[in-house]
Design an enzyme around this catalytic site. Structure first.
Site, PDB file in Angstrom:
ATOM      1  N   CYS A 113       0.813  -1.221   0.000  1.00 33.50           N
ATOM      2  CA  CYS A 113       0.000   0.000   0.000  1.00 33.50           C
ATOM      3  C   CYS A 113       0.846   1.270   0.000  1.00 33.50           C
ATOM      4  O   CYS A 113       0.314   2.364  -0.182  1.00 33.50           O
ATOM      5  CB  CYS A 113      -0.960   0.005   1.186  1.00 33.50           C
ATOM      6  N   HIS A 254      -3.086   7.354   2.387  1.00 31.03           N
ATOM      7  CA  HIS A 254      -3.578   6.055   1.914  1.00 31.03           C
ATOM      8  C   HIS A 254      -4.959   5.817   2.539  1.00 31.03           C
ATOM      9  O   HIS A 254      -5.144   5.983   3.744  1.00 31.03           O
ATOM     10  CB  HIS A 254      -2.589   4.969   2.332  1.00 31.03           C
ATOM     11  N   ASN A 284     -10.118   0.220   0.270  1.00 32.23           N
ATOM     12  CA  ASN A 284      -8.652   0.233   0.271  1.00 32.23           C
ATOM     13  C   ASN A 284      -8.165  -0.390  -1.043  1.00 32.23           C
ATOM     14  O   ASN A 284      -8.279  -1.594  -1.245  1.00 32.23           O
ATOM     15  CB  ASN A 284      -8.156  -0.570   1.478  1.00 32.23           C
TER      16      ASN A 284
END
Ligand code: UT7
Length: 327
Positions: A113, A254, A284
């Protein structure tokens, strides 16, 4: 001094939407729980024919069109991804061929990520050194292909997508990437993983017997790591630049969980109007989350030229990092 300035950003997501109501039919969960604990309402999911590379290619084509750039002008394609179409070749090579970037090199960066943060840092270093002029940086992942749809603690979280940014050399500019930081702690590797598929537990091998083929995440440990790592990376990058969080115009973290974003923003003393959130729409999306957010922020008028933007990512590895960019 040569700066790596942002010429444009764009994103691509699958059309298929998975809502909290859809998830209620798959596992023992509720829209209320998901909204309260994550801030997520829906996410985009790949159909079987869609892949990390098809999404990355679509995002790349959009940013080239938006910036009126010919693919043959690109010197390098850097793709942050941990869900490549194949073990090899890389996603970046597939994109290079698909867009006709005949003069470009191509490489993937595996930082989960934080993949887009690491990819921008890599691209900026090549540009600032004077080696390259135009670098296409992409964050792309299709994590839902590795989701265990019976595990309510993870299946609600992830979505698929890609975001692309064109960085270009600009000698003497006061725009562009200001500072970057990249951090890691491999001791945290067991906290988020997919065990099978790599070399330790190859698919179909005796060693893979009983090992995890889907995403595992120790949610609350990762949650604590996330809040700490955001503060850590952001403070370091602000220190390096010699500015404070008061000087940040837009914080684009993020998009892993609304609660993580809110507590990190509070620790950084950033008011909500300076914090960009779109986790409710996409969930996500791993390495794609930051460039999708930047593209979304720009197209909705929340991100405009001249702004000081703080981006931060964190994820499996463990890895984390931040980029400070003057838009
Ligand atoms: O991008 C990579 C980085 N990833 C992240 O940053 C994710 C970090 N972690 C998180 O966002 C959160 O830990 C989660 C959203 C995954 C979980 O939220 P939480 O508030 O930490 O919940 P929890 O794991 O502490 O679980 C609380 C309860 C448990 O029930 P009991 O044991 O208290 O009875 C879980 O079984 O919530 C239960 N639970 C659920 N209930 C309804 C877990 N998932 C669900 C669900 N629906 N989907």
């Amino acid at each position: 001094m040569i700066k790596a300035v942002v010429k444009g950003v764009a994103h691509a997501v699958p059309n298929k939407i998975l809502t909290n109501a859809d998830l209620e039919k798959l596992v023992d969960t509720s829209d209320e729980w998901i909204m309260q604990r994550t801030g997520m309402r829906e996410r985009r999911i790949c159909e079987p024919h869609e892949t990390t590379a098809t999404l990355a290619t679509e995002a790349a084509k959009k940013v080239l069109a938006k910036t009126e750039t010919s693919p043959t002008e690109i010197d390098l394609i850097v793709v942050g991804s941990v869900t490549g179409d194949y073990m090899f070749p890389s996603v970046s090579c597939i994109v290079q061929n698909a867009i006709g970037a005949k003069k470009a090199g191509a490489m993937d960066v595996g930082a989960a990520c934080a993949g887009f943060i690491y990819s921008v840092a890599t691209a900026a270093a090549f540009i600032e050194s004077g080696s390259l002029k135009k670098v296409l940086v992409i964050g792309a992942d299709a994590l839902t292909k590795y989701v265990d749809w019976t595990d309510r603690s993870t299946c609600i979280l992830f979505g698929d997508g890609a975001g692309a940014m064109l960085l270009e050399a600009a000698p003497g500019s006061d725009h562009g990437v200001i500072k970057t930081v990249m951090l890691a702690d491999g001791a945290g590797a067991p906290l988020i993983d997919v065990e099978v598929g790599g070399n330790r537990y190859p698919v179909g091998s005796p060693q893979a017997e009983g090992r995890r083929t889907k995403i595992f995440m120790a949610g609350s440990e990762v949650y604590r790591f996330a809040v700490k790592s955001i503060g850590d990376a952001c403070c370091r990058v602000l220190d390096l630049a010699g500015i404070s969080s008061d000087d940040v115009d837009l914080f684009v973290p993020h998009q892993a969980n609304l609660r993580i974003i809110e507590s990190a923003a509070e620790r950084l003393h950033l008011p909500s109007e300076k914090v960009f959130v779109n986790v409710e729409k996409f969930g996500n999306t791993s390495a794609a989350s930051i460039p999708i957010a930047l593209s979304d922020a720009e197209s909705t008028g929340k991100l405009t030229k001249g702004m000081t933007v703080l981006t931060v990512g964190f994820g499996a590895g463990l890895v984390w990092g931040a980029n400070l960019i003057r838009w």
